[in-house]
Scaffold this motif. Structure first.
Motif, PDB file in Angstrom:
ATOM      1  N   SER A 127       0.812  -1.224   0.000  1.00  0.00           N
ATOM      2  CA  SER A 127       0.000   0.000   0.000  1.00  0.00           C
ATOM      3  C   SER A 127       0.841   1.267   0.000  1.00  0.00           C
ATOM      4  O   SER A 127       0.351   2.338  -0.345  1.00  0.00           O
ATOM      5  N   ASP A 128       2.129   1.168   0.359  1.00  0.00           N
ATOM      6  CA  ASP A 128       3.009   2.326   0.357  1.00  0.00           C
ATOM      7  C   ASP A 128       3.745   2.481  -0.960  1.00  0.00           C
ATOM      8  O   ASP A 128       4.595   3.371  -1.112  1.00  0.00           O
ATOM      9  N   GLY A 129       3.507   1.600  -1.930  1.00  0.00           N
ATOM     10  CA  GLY A 129       4.139   1.681  -3.230  1.00  0.00           C
ATOM     11  C   GLY A 129       5.497   1.008  -3.315  1.00  0.00           C
ATOM     12  O   GLY A 129       6.208   1.156  -4.296  1.00  0.00           O
ATOM     13  N   ARG A 130       5.876   0.257  -2.269  1.00  0.00           N
ATOM     14  CA  ARG A 130       7.163  -0.449  -2.297  1.00  0.00           C
ATOM     15  C   ARG A 130       6.979  -1.829  -2.925  1.00  0.00           C
ATOM     16  O   ARG A 130       5.954  -2.484  -2.728  1.00  0.00           O
ATOM     17  N   ILE A 131       7.988  -2.292  -3.644  1.00  0.00           N
ATOM     18  CA  ILE A 131       7.955  -3.569  -4.339  1.00  0.00           C
ATOM     19  C   ILE A 131       7.979  -4.700  -3.306  1.00  0.00           C
ATOM     20  O   ILE A 131       8.788  -4.683  -2.378  1.00  0.00           O
ATOM     21  N   LEU A 132       7.094  -5.711  -3.495  1.00  0.00           N
ATOM     22  CA  LEU A 132       7.081  -6.857  -2.591  1.00  0.00           C
ATOM     23  C   LEU A 132       8.334  -7.694  -2.782  1.00  0.00           C
ATOM     24  O   LEU A 132       8.804  -7.891  -3.904  1.00  0.00           O
ATOM     25  N   ARG A 133       8.853  -8.223  -1.682  1.00  0.00           N
ATOM     26  CA  ARG A 133      10.045  -9.092  -1.739  1.00  0.00           C
ATOM     27  C   ARG A 133       9.697 -10.426  -2.350  1.00  0.00           C
ATOM     28  O   ARG A 133       8.569 -10.880  -2.272  1.00  0.00           O
ATOM     29  N   SER A 134      10.695 -11.085  -2.916  1.00  0.00           N
ATOM     30  CA  SER A 134      10.493 -12.425  -3.487  1.00  0.00           C
ATOM     31  C   SER A 134      10.471 -13.482  -2.415  1.00  0.00           C
ATOM     32  O   SER A 134      11.023 -13.386  -1.395  1.00  0.00           O
TER      33      SER A 134
END
Length: 134
Positions: A127-134
């Motif tokens: 929701s903050d626009g950060r890329i999800l980790r793998s």
């Protein structure tokens, strides 16, 4: 044959003169054509910028910050209990989670497709626009 070290052959008249100044060139040593100088790989410095050693989550190859949430966890939650919108609630997308909760995950189809996309896509964000980790 003309001497390449003589003025007029592309070399400056005087030692400190910019040969590209007449063409609108930049500072000494930079040509008047081409692309402007790019920032270092990873983005611009700043609060939690790519060059900030105190960045909490790290950055991807394009300089975008990583989230502390995992795309694998979000995808598995979405596949197994996605009809309740749990994967979307996990990533902080409350509005989408409520919509999936009210529609039973689009009768299961929306939840299934959303879970697969969570698992295979590298572009999903929290929701903050950060890329999800793998």
């Amino acid at each position: 044959m003309s001497d390449p070290n003589q003025p007029g052959y592309g070399y400056p008249q005087q030692p400190g003169q910019n040969p590209y100044a007449a063409q609108g060139g930049g500072p000494q040593g930079q040509p008047a054509y081409g692309y402007p100088q790019q920032p270092p790989m990873g983005g611009a410095p700043g609060p939690y910028g790519a060059t900030d050693p105190n960045a909490p989550f790290g950055y991807d190859r394009y300089g975008r910050p990583f989230s502390h949430k995992s795309k694998i966890v979000a995808g598995v939650l979405q596949l197994f209990i996605g009809t309740l919108g749990i994967g979307r609630f996990y990533t902080g997308h409350v509005g989408m989670g409520v919509a999936q909760l009210l529609t039973c995950g689009g009768f299961g189809f929306w939840a299934l497709i959303d879970g697969i996309i969570f698992l295979v896509s590298d572009e999903r964000t929290d929701s903050d626009g950060r890329i999800l980790r793998s």
